[in-house]
Design a protein around this motif. Sequence first.
Motif, mmCIF file in Angstrom:
data_model
loop_
_atom_site.group_PDB
_atom_site.id
_atom_site.type_symbol
_atom_site.label_atom_id
_atom_site.label_comp_id
_atom_site.label_asym_id
_atom_site.label_seq_id
_atom_site.Cartn_x
_atom_site.Cartn_y
_atom_site.Cartn_z
ATOM 1 N N TYR A 253 0.813 -1.219 0.000
ATOM 2 C CA TYR A 253 0.000 0.000 0.000
ATOM 3 C C TYR A 253 0.850 1.274 0.000
ATOM 4 O O TYR A 253 0.309 2.368 -0.021
ATOM 5 C CB TYR A 253 -0.933 0.003 1.212
ATOM 6 C CG TYR A 253 -2.122 -0.907 1.038
ATOM 7 C CD1 TYR A 253 -3.284 -0.461 0.413
ATOM 8 C CD2 TYR A 253 -2.083 -2.227 1.487
ATOM 9 C CE1 TYR A 253 -4.377 -1.299 0.245
ATOM 10 C CE2 TYR A 253 -3.167 -3.071 1.324
ATOM 11 C CZ TYR A 253 -4.313 -2.607 0.700
ATOM 12 O OH TYR A 253 -5.388 -3.446 0.528
ATOM 13 N N ARG A 254 2.175 1.097 0.067
ATOM 14 C CA ARG A 254 3.109 2.220 0.034
ATOM 15 C C ARG A 254 2.834 3.212 1.164
ATOM 16 O O ARG A 254 2.765 4.428 0.951
ATOM 17 C CB ARG A 254 3.052 2.912 -1.335
ATOM 18 C CG ARG A 254 3.402 1.957 -2.464
ATOM 19 C CD ARG A 254 3.209 2.552 -3.827
ATOM 20 N NE ARG A 254 3.549 1.586 -4.872
ATOM 21 C CZ ARG A 254 3.379 1.789 -6.175
ATOM 22 N NH1 ARG A 254 2.869 2.939 -6.589
ATOM 23 N NH2 ARG A 254 3.708 0.877 -7.047
ATOM 24 N N LEU A 255 2.655 2.668 2.353
ATOM 25 C CA LEU A 255 2.370 3.506 3.508
ATOM 26 C C LEU A 255 3.566 4.391 3.835
ATOM 27 O O LEU A 255 4.716 3.956 3.755
ATOM 28 C CB LEU A 255 2.043 2.639 4.729
ATOM 29 C CG LEU A 255 0.841 1.696 4.606
ATOM 30 C CD1 LEU A 255 0.628 0.959 5.920
ATOM 31 C CD2 LEU A 255 -0.416 2.448 4.210
ATOM 32 N N GLY A 256 3.276 5.618 4.218
ATOM 33 C CA GLY A 256 4.332 6.540 4.577
ATOM 34 C C GLY A 256 4.295 6.890 6.049
ATOM 35 O O GLY A 256 3.409 6.467 6.791
ATOM 36 N N ARG A 257 5.268 7.668 6.466
ATOM 37 C CA ARG A 257 5.333 8.148 7.846
ATOM 38 C C ARG A 257 5.789 9.600 7.838
ATOM 39 O O ARG A 257 6.800 9.931 7.223
ATOM 40 C CB ARG A 257 6.311 7.306 8.669
ATOM 41 C CG ARG A 257 6.412 7.720 10.132
ATOM 42 C CD ARG A 257 7.559 7.008 10.821
ATOM 43 N NE ARG A 257 7.629 7.322 12.241
ATOM 44 C CZ ARG A 257 8.671 7.043 13.012
ATOM 45 N NH1 ARG A 257 9.730 6.440 12.507
ATOM 46 N NH2 ARG A 257 8.654 7.355 14.296
ATOM 47 N N SER A 258 5.019 10.452 8.511
ATOM 48 C CA SER A 258 5.383 11.867 8.572
ATOM 49 C C SER A 258 6.413 12.093 9.675
ATOM 50 O O SER A 258 6.693 11.208 10.485
ATOM 51 C CB SER A 258 4.141 12.721 8.839
ATOM 52 O OG SER A 258 3.675 12.513 10.173
ATOM 53 N N LYS A 259 6.963 13.298 9.731
ATOM 54 C CA LYS A 259 7.962 13.625 10.744
ATOM 55 C C LYS A 259 7.390 13.577 12.150
ATOM 56 O O LYS A 259 8.132 13.365 13.113
ATOM 57 C CB LYS A 259 8.553 15.010 10.456
ATOM 58 C CG LYS A 259 9.382 15.065 9.189
ATOM 59 C CD LYS A 259 9.950 16.453 8.960
ATOM 60 C CE LYS A 259 10.795 16.510 7.701
ATOM 61 N NZ LYS A 259 11.340 17.864 7.451
ATOM 62 N N ASP A 260 6.056 13.803 12.277
ATOM 63 C CA ASP A 260 5.434 13.733 13.605
ATOM 64 C C ASP A 260 4.649 12.442 13.799
ATOM 65 O O ASP A 260 3.683 12.397 14.535
ATOM 66 C CB ASP A 260 4.550 14.958 13.860
ATOM 67 C CG ASP A 260 3.497 15.158 12.790
ATOM 68 O OD1 ASP A 260 3.517 14.427 11.789
ATOM 69 O OD2 ASP A 260 2.643 16.046 12.964
ATOM 70 N N ASP A 261 5.090 11.376 13.110
ATOM 71 C CA ASP A 261 4.654 10.010 13.377
ATOM 72 C C ASP A 261 3.277 9.643 12.834
ATOM 73 O O ASP A 261 2.711 8.628 13.212
ATOM 74 C CB ASP A 261 4.698 9.712 14.876
ATOM 75 C CG ASP A 261 4.933 8.230 15.169
ATOM 76 O OD1 ASP A 261 5.490 7.532 14.306
ATOM 77 O OD2 ASP A 261 4.541 7.784 16.268
ATOM 78 N N ALA A 262 2.694 10.444 11.955
ATOM 79 C CA ALA A 262 1.428 10.060 11.333
ATOM 80 C C ALA A 262 1.692 9.035 10.243
ATOM 81 O O ALA A 262 2.755 9.024 9.618
ATOM 82 C CB ALA A 262 0.726 11.276 10.733
ATOM 83 N N VAL A 263 0.722 8.162 10.007
ATOM 84 C CA VAL A 263 0.795 7.303 8.831
ATOM 85 C C VAL A 263 0.290 8.127 7.651
ATOM 86 O O VAL A 263 -0.604 8.959 7.797
ATOM 87 C CB VAL A 263 -0.057 6.025 9.001
ATOM 88 C CG1 VAL A 263 -1.534 6.346 9.170
ATOM 89 C CG2 VAL A 263 0.133 5.081 7.809
ATOM 90 N N ILE A 264 0.894 7.938 6.495
ATOM 91 C CA ILE A 264 0.438 8.618 5.289
ATOM 92 C C ILE A 264 -0.175 7.579 4.363
ATOM 93 O O ILE A 264 0.508 6.668 3.895
ATOM 94 C CB ILE A 264 1.583 9.338 4.559
ATOM 95 C CG1 ILE A 264 2.327 10.276 5.516
ATOM 96 C CG2 ILE A 264 1.038 10.120 3.356
ATOM 97 C CD1 ILE A 264 3.542 10.953 4.883
ATOM 98 N N TYR A 265 -1.469 7.719 4.143
ATOM 99 C CA TYR A 265 -2.182 6.843 3.222
ATOM 100 C C TYR A 265 -2.169 7.518 1.841
ATOM 101 O O TYR A 265 -3.001 8.373 1.551
ATOM 102 C CB TYR A 265 -3.618 6.621 3.676
ATOM 103 C CG TYR A 265 -3.783 5.891 4.987
ATOM 104 C CD1 TYR A 265 -3.302 4.588 5.151
ATOM 105 C CD2 TYR A 265 -4.452 6.482 6.051
ATOM 106 C CE1 TYR A 265 -3.477 3.906 6.348
ATOM 107 C CE2 TYR A 265 -4.639 5.803 7.250
ATOM 108 C CZ TYR A 265 -4.147 4.517 7.389
ATOM 109 O OH TYR A 265 -4.336 3.840 8.585
#
Length: 241
Positions: free
Chosen positions: A53-65
């Motif tokens: 799903y190519r999940l990401g992570r932001s600098k403040d720990d959010a998952v990026i969908y």
Amino acid sequence: MTLKELFPIVKVPRKPSREWWSQRLSAQSSFCRAVMGCGILTHRQMVHAALRYRLGRSKDDAVIYWQIDLLGTTHDGKLMWYGPDCHRLKNRNATWVMFLMKKHLGIPQNTFQPHHVFFGLHLLRHVKPQDSCQVCIVEAEKTAVIMSELCPQHVWLAAGGLYELQDEKFFVLRHYRVVLFPDTDPDMRAYTLWYETAQRLSASFLWPKDNPIHVSDFLERKATPEQKSRKIDIVDYLLER
């Protein structure tokens, strides 16, 4: 008056490129850690799902969908924060990558409106309509990611919300077998809304008459009144069993 004064250059953010997701790819966001910490998925399963799903992570720990279409183009990304119990943090509202970009650059929010697609749509790039797997659409991105490992024989997409079943999102799916899995609630509000959407789309002249969109009533039949009061989804039901 100079030419520049007559035609001032307005910097408009470009659509996110298809490489954006790779810059933030991670299986260590608050969401991924919570899923593994709660024992819902193993580390191997979580990494596999994050890559697919190519999940990401932001600098403040959010998952990026990331929302990526069938051509591999990234349209936008939704940021969400989760607690250790795998529930969303109530003090952090979901937001969008394009919204944050325009805010950071001081550009009016109505300058460019990205075209949103179903989360997980890119997974169909290598799935032919005649294949036996069906396309299952749920409400939450979290649910799609987890169900992809619990029931890997199907392709799981997410609408991103109860009211996110816009007609234009569906027509790339018109030759696939589509099944909707709405959340449950005491008044059958979600089921009724999604059922009406499926009926309207199936009746459209653009949709193949021999391939109607189905709506699962599994939760309406199986969930207890207490579960319906909590508005559970298919993942909640399977885990609570």
